[in-house]
Scaffold this motif. Structure first.
Motif, PDB file in Angstrom:
ATOM      1  N   ASP A 182      38.524  13.586  15.532  1.00 56.55           N
ATOM      2  CA  ASP A 182      38.313  15.029  15.426  1.00 56.55           C
ATOM      3  C   ASP A 182      39.532  15.748  14.871  1.00 56.55           C
ATOM      4  O   ASP A 182      39.406  16.766  14.165  1.00 56.55           O
ATOM      5  CB  ASP A 182      37.966  15.620  16.801  1.00 56.55           C
ATOM      6  N   ARG A 233      42.328  11.536   8.517  1.00 59.34           N
ATOM      7  CA  ARG A 233      41.522  11.893   9.697  1.00 59.34           C
ATOM      8  C   ARG A 233      40.059  11.497   9.490  1.00 59.34           C
ATOM      9  O   ARG A 233      39.425  10.923  10.379  1.00 59.34           O
ATOM     10  CB  ARG A 233      41.615  13.401   9.952  1.00 59.34           C
ATOM     11  N   GLU A 234      39.531  11.785   8.302  1.00 60.84           N
ATOM     12  CA  GLU A 234      38.148  11.418   8.009  1.00 60.84           C
ATOM     13  C   GLU A 234      37.970   9.901   8.026  1.00 60.84           C
ATOM     14  O   GLU A 234      36.971   9.381   8.531  1.00 60.84           O
ATOM     15  CB  GLU A 234      37.742  11.981   6.654  1.00 60.84           C
ATOM     16  N   GLU A 235      38.936   9.193   7.474  1.00 54.75           N
ATOM     17  CA  GLU A 235      38.852   7.728   7.428  1.00 54.75           C
ATOM     18  C   GLU A 235      38.875   7.136   8.836  1.00 54.75           C
ATOM     19  O   GLU A 235      38.153   6.170   9.124  1.00 54.75           O
ATOM     20  CB  GLU A 235      40.025   7.172   6.610  1.00 54.75           C
ATOM     21  N   GLU A 243      37.899   8.675  11.451  1.00 50.60           N
ATOM     22  CA  GLU A 243      36.772   9.265  12.190  1.00 50.60           C
ATOM     23  C   GLU A 243      37.220   9.842  13.535  1.00 50.60           C
ATOM     24  O   GLU A 243      36.623   9.584  14.580  1.00 50.60           O
ATOM     25  CB  GLU A 243      35.655   8.224  12.384  1.00 50.60           C
TER      26      GLU A 243
END
Length: 257
Positions: free
Chosen positions: A164, A158-160, A162
């Motif tokens: 929510d 999810r962070e990769e 970007e």
């Protein structure tokens, strides 16, 4: 003599516990006005930290004193916050990416593995002794710990990407692994967890492979289900020379109170 020492130790423990109760009770009584203005469990936890009550022995006493003296139910406030946060994640993930993972633990050899689409091994190795979920001799806890690592890994995807929030579908062999058991990890990772029990042993087979592979060595986009067909074959599935990864990051995910 041994019995005497045990009695003395028990007496000191009871005395220490009584002193802790007195200390917490006094602090809550004196801080009542301020505490009544704190309307979330996180704010109450920060207050406890400032007063050095956020410890394994002191915090339960703090929660009890809140309830007894001020009618503040810390656990209920936390549950409300978790439900609200989960609803937010579910709404954001509704049209978001789907990550698909296969997870398994093997208590007998004290190892775990998390795989992605098309048999890609994303993360595997031995459990560390301080793993907070897996208990030696308990296969259910080994599978649950592996599933928790899958949730953590989905959070990194999810962070990769970007985004929510996203949904992670975790395939397991053990019907004792339930999405509710992973809620704290899911809230911390910002993902919705779906559990699918099937007979795919890919992850379990990797538990018996020598070596290890850190999740940091995996191209995270390859774990997105819709992207698996177009992903380049950057990983060959195995790296016996990779350094060990302890997976300890997963232990920091979730509510801190």
């Amino acid at each position: 003599m041994v019995a005497g020492r045990r009695s003395s130790t028990k007496s000191r423990s009871a005395s220490s516990s009584a002193a802790q109760w007195d200390e917490v009770g006094k602090a809550v009584k004196e801080g009542a006005e301020e505490l009544r203005t704190l309307t979330t469990h996180s704010a109450l936890y920060e207050w406890a930290k400032e007063h050095k009550f956020a410890t394994q022995s002191m915090f339960p006493k703090f929660k009890t004193e809140l309830s007894k003296r001020l009618d503040i139910d810390y656990d209920e406030l936390r549950s409300i916050a978790q439900r609200e946060r989960l609803a937010q994640i579910e709404a954001s993930a509704a049209d978001g990416p789907l990550v698909e993972l296969w997870a398994a633990g093997d208590d007998e050899v004290a190892s775990y593995a998390v795989c992605g689409p098309e048999g890609l091994v994303a993360w595997y190795g031995e459990f560390f002794d301080d793993d907070k979920i897996r208990k030696e001799g308990d296969q259910n806890s080994a599978d649950l710990s592996a599933a928790g690592k899958a949730v953590f890994l989905a959070g990194k995807v999810r962070e990769e990407l970007e985004v929510d929030a996203l949904t992670v579908r975790i395939h397991v062999l053990n019907h004792h692994v339930r999405s509710g058991d992973l809620m704290r990890a899911a809230l911390g990772a910002g993902v919705v967890v779906e559990i699918d029990v099937d007979d795919d042993t890919t992850a379990l087979d990797w538990c018996r492979e020598p070596g290890s592979k850190s999740w940091r060595e995996t191209k995270l986009e390859r774990l997105v289900a819709t992207a698996s067909a177009d992903a380049s074959a950057d990983d060959d599935g195995q790296d016996d020379t990779a350094p060990d990864d302890d997976g300890s990051d997963i232990d920091h995910v979730g509510d801190q109170g």
